[in-house]
Design an enzyme around this catalytic site. Structure first.
Site, mmCIF file in Angstrom:
data_model
loop_
_atom_site.group_PDB
_atom_site.id
_atom_site.type_symbol
_atom_site.label_atom_id
_atom_site.label_comp_id
_atom_site.label_asym_id
_atom_site.label_seq_id
_atom_site.Cartn_x
_atom_site.Cartn_y
_atom_site.Cartn_z
ATOM 1 N N LEU B 137 3.734 4.180 1.894
ATOM 2 C CA LEU B 137 2.703 3.585 0.737
ATOM 3 C C LEU B 137 1.760 4.584 0.410
ATOM 4 C CD1 LEU B 137 1.801 1.205 -1.029
ATOM 5 C CD2 LEU B 137 0.212 0.367 0.617
ATOM 6 N N GLU B 139 -0.231 8.160 -0.459
ATOM 7 C CA GLU B 139 0.100 9.123 -1.070
ATOM 8 C C GLU B 139 -0.555 10.399 -0.916
ATOM 9 O OE1 GLU B 139 1.434 8.431 -5.086
ATOM 10 O OE2 GLU B 139 3.294 7.266 -4.347
ATOM 11 N N GLY B 143 -4.984 7.130 -1.573
ATOM 12 C CA GLY B 143 -5.014 6.570 -0.254
ATOM 13 C C GLY B 143 -5.658 5.021 -0.511
ATOM 14 N N THR B 170 3.221 7.203 9.834
ATOM 15 C CA THR B 170 3.622 7.373 11.356
ATOM 16 C C THR B 170 5.062 6.973 11.390
ATOM 17 O OG1 THR B 170 1.369 6.373 11.486
ATOM 18 C CG2 THR B 170 2.972 5.953 13.367
ATOM 19 N N GLU B 369 -4.943 1.995 7.348
ATOM 20 C CA GLU B 369 -4.554 0.538 7.033
ATOM 21 C C GLU B 369 -6.126 -0.190 6.586
ATOM 22 O OE1 GLU B 369 -2.016 -1.566 9.576
ATOM 23 O OE2 GLU B 369 -0.961 0.057 10.074
#
Lengths: 259, 390
Positions: B137, B139, B143, B170, B369
């Site tokens: 997601l 880039e 962020g 990850t 996250e």
């Protein structure tokens, strides 16, 4: 192939263990309880044999009510079901009485092979498989580091101090195992969740046709007369080399039976 | 020395867990102790992690995608999943990240938004740890603001063509499949992109000073042509990837507690053994105040995590609740790691102890996250009804 694995709940051998002051039996309330370590290896071997040959694995435990914790943990490794022999009259039973009860329970089950740990970390008697074999009239091959089953023939590599012996018997048979035999699997999360749904059958002494006056502390063939805590560790022996250090060292090692 | 309570034993919170949750927690602890702990300092030092081997070990017990149902997944509760994350992160955040990304991001995206065919072709292998997934997601230039993503998906006949780049992914360098989020004419959509598709390159990001025992990469998509069935049919709009992040954040809320617990246990042991001025460091009131404050925060964080997971299990969890958890637990874990470092003095910076490693890892956990700033603004918006970031 039907396999029964004997599983015992024991006080954690990694902790300080004590005997009760009143009847000099193991103080189970003071201990963290767990499955006898070697029994995990017996379960692993039973699962492997059942996976390879098809079949069913049943656990058999004799122990107080809270041994269900150990039974559930053992079931979460993969066995199909369990039998729990529990009766207040069993408290303090000696190995001979235990073998009588377990033999009676095994008499109620169908099996081709009984697997168990080579010893329990609490009693450490190592004689139970032989007692059971005698009572049931089957072969006992003990202290295995490898088990193979071909048809009715059970072949075992028995671990000894010098190496190993190859023993063979015709099934049904009782086999005890050391930890060198395998690496027990981790209980899987799915099986942990399924374990509480697996059948656990309970037997009391009356169900097995064993009378209360054949078991328990009062009828035990051995008795703890007295016990004392292990003495604190002594300071080490210091040998100063004044020309004969080597000889003194050998003398010490020999006196402690290291050589 | 008199008996001492483990830091998380202070409130007896274990009693709030079911037998089954404790049994799963114990297996997770055992696997972390046996498969991760003996090697982790070395992996971290060398900046490596045998992720594929670990994934197989984890898959064998059913740890990957454990909170999902069907397709070979264990179907455990959100609480059991959280406890597992806590145990893994007590060993290392990088290892927990491997599991979070595999289970809560990649597998969850497929499980929730994928077609039946996508689910049955990917999920069982991913649950076994034979196939590794990642989630693209973020880039290089986008962020916290994923709505501005530059990666594009366009139709070319029946096919899809993807172009763009994803960053800080990850597992990317070792993954078999990536869930890539891209903007099409219809809005944000998710695509299953096998990493061996022509036009896809995954470069490892090196020189990290945090999460060194975790493989991180950049994914470059150079006009990558995908068949029509590569798109996740159920995912439309940014709320789809954001729902995956809510899922994964719950693991972080618990994971951070694991890092903090490991630091605190290390610090208590050290303080009780290390002597200065003729008595254990633990006998000084300043040290005891630090330990007490940290234990209070750790236990509060545990109750918070448990509350959130119980809410997830009953279907009453809202995203801003997870923001409370992530904001608090990571922030407090980082504070605990830093304070524990002071208790160990100079030894606190040594790789012989886990504290500095946890502290360095938690710097990433604070940001990934959803940064702590964004979670703060999520709460600000929830309280005022006014969005401060759009």
């Amino acid at each position: 192939m039907k396999i029964v694995v004997l599983v015992k709940q024991v006080p954690d051998s990694g902790e300080e263990r004590t005997l009760r002051a009143d009847d000099k039996t193991v103080d189970r309330d003071a201990a963290t309880k767990r499955m006898n370590e070697l029994d995990e290896h017996a379960i692993e071997e039973a699962l492997k044999l059942a996976e390879a040959n098809g079949g069913e694995v049943t656990l058999l435990t004799m122990g107080p009510g809270d041994a269900t914790d150990t039974i559930r943990k053992a079931l979460s490794m993969g066995p199909d079901k369990a039998v729990h022999v529990s009766d207040d009259a069993l408290h303090g039973s000696c190995a001979i009485a235990t073998s009588k009860v377990l033999a009676a329970a095994l008499g109620k089950l169908e099996w081709d092979l009984v697997l168990c740990g080579a010893e329990s970390t609490d009693g450490g008697v190592q004689a139970l498989p032989h007692m059971l074999a005698e009572r049931l009239g089957v072969g006992a091959v003990t202290g295995a580091r490898k088990v193979t089953v071909e048809g009715a023939t059970v072949t075992v590599e028995r671990q000894t101090d010098e190496g190993y012996e190859v023993l063979q018997t015709e099934g049904p048979a009782i086999v005890s195992v050391w930890d060198t035999i395998n690496e027990p699997r981790y209980p899987s999360f799915k099986l942990i969740m399924a374990a509480k749904k697996k059948p656990v059958e309970s037997f009391a002494l009356a169900d097995l046709g064993v009378s209360a006056d054949e078991v328990g502390l009062a009828n035990a063939t051995s008795q703890v007369l007295e016990f004392a805590p292990k003495p604190p560790r002594q300071a080490g022996v210091k040998i100063t080399d004044e020309g004969e250090g080597g000889a003194k060292l050998v003398e010490y090692l020999a006196s402690e039976k290291f050589v | 020395m008199a008996d001492r309570l483990a830091p998380l034993g202070l409130l007896g919170a274990d009693a709030l867990l079911s037998d089954e949750e404790r049994a799963i927690r114990d297996v997770a602890r055992r696997i972390a102790d046996e498969k991760v702990r003996p090697h982790i300092a070395d992996w971290f030092e060398r900046g490596t992690c045998p992720a594929r081997e670990l994934a197989k070990d984890f898959g064998a017990v059913g740890l990957l995608g454990m909170h999902l149902t069907g397709y070979g997944c264990a179907g455990a509760s959100a609480v059991a999943y959280g406890l597992t994350c806590m145990e893994l992160e007590a060993a290392d955040s990088g290892v927990r990240s491997l599991v979070s990304v595999q289970g809560a991001l990649a597998m969850y995206a497929i499980w929730r938004y994928g077609s039946e065919e996508q689910k049955s072709s990917w999920l069982p292998g991913m649950a076994r740890g034979e196939l590794i997934g990642c989630f693209g997601l973020t880039e290089p230039d986008h962020g916290s603001d994923p709505a501005s993503m530059a990666t594009r998906a366009r139709r070319d006949g029946e096919d899809w063509v993807l172009h763009g780049a994803k960053m800080w992914i990850t597992n990317a360098p070792i993954a078999d499949v990536s869930v890539i989020w891209a903007r099409s004419d219809a809005g944000v959509q998710g695509f299953l992109v096998p990493l061996d598709t022509p036009g896809v390159t995954a470069n490892e990001i090196t020189r990290k000073l945090s999460l060194r025992a975790s493989v991180t990469g950049e994914i470059v998509l150079d006009d990558v042509r995908l068949p029509a069935d590569a798109v996740l049919p159920g995912a439309r709009g940014l709320k789809a990837p954001l729902s995956c992040l809510t899922e994964a954040r719950l693991g972080i809320v618990w994971g951070a507690l694991g890092s903090a617990r490991d630091c605190l246990e290390t610090a208590v042991d050290y303080a009780c053994e290390r002597e200065q001025f003729g008595r254990p460091v633990a006998a000084f009131q300043l040290t005891q105040a630090k330990l007490a404050d940290m234990a209070v925060e750790l236990n509060k964080g545990f109750l918070l995590a448990l509350h959130l997971s119980r809410a997830a299990d009953t279907g009453t969890l809202r995203p801003e609740m997870v923001s409370v958890g992530k904001l608090n637990n990571v922030r407090e874990a980082l504070a605990i790691a830093r304070t524990c470092r002071t208790i160990l003095g100079a030894n606190g910076i040594s790789g012989e102890y886990p504290i500095m490693r946890h502290a360095m890892n938690l710097e990433s956990v604070l940001t990934y996250e959803g940064t702590s700033e964004i979670h703060t603004l999520v709460l600000g918006q929830a309280l005022t009804g006014i969005s401060a970031f759009t």
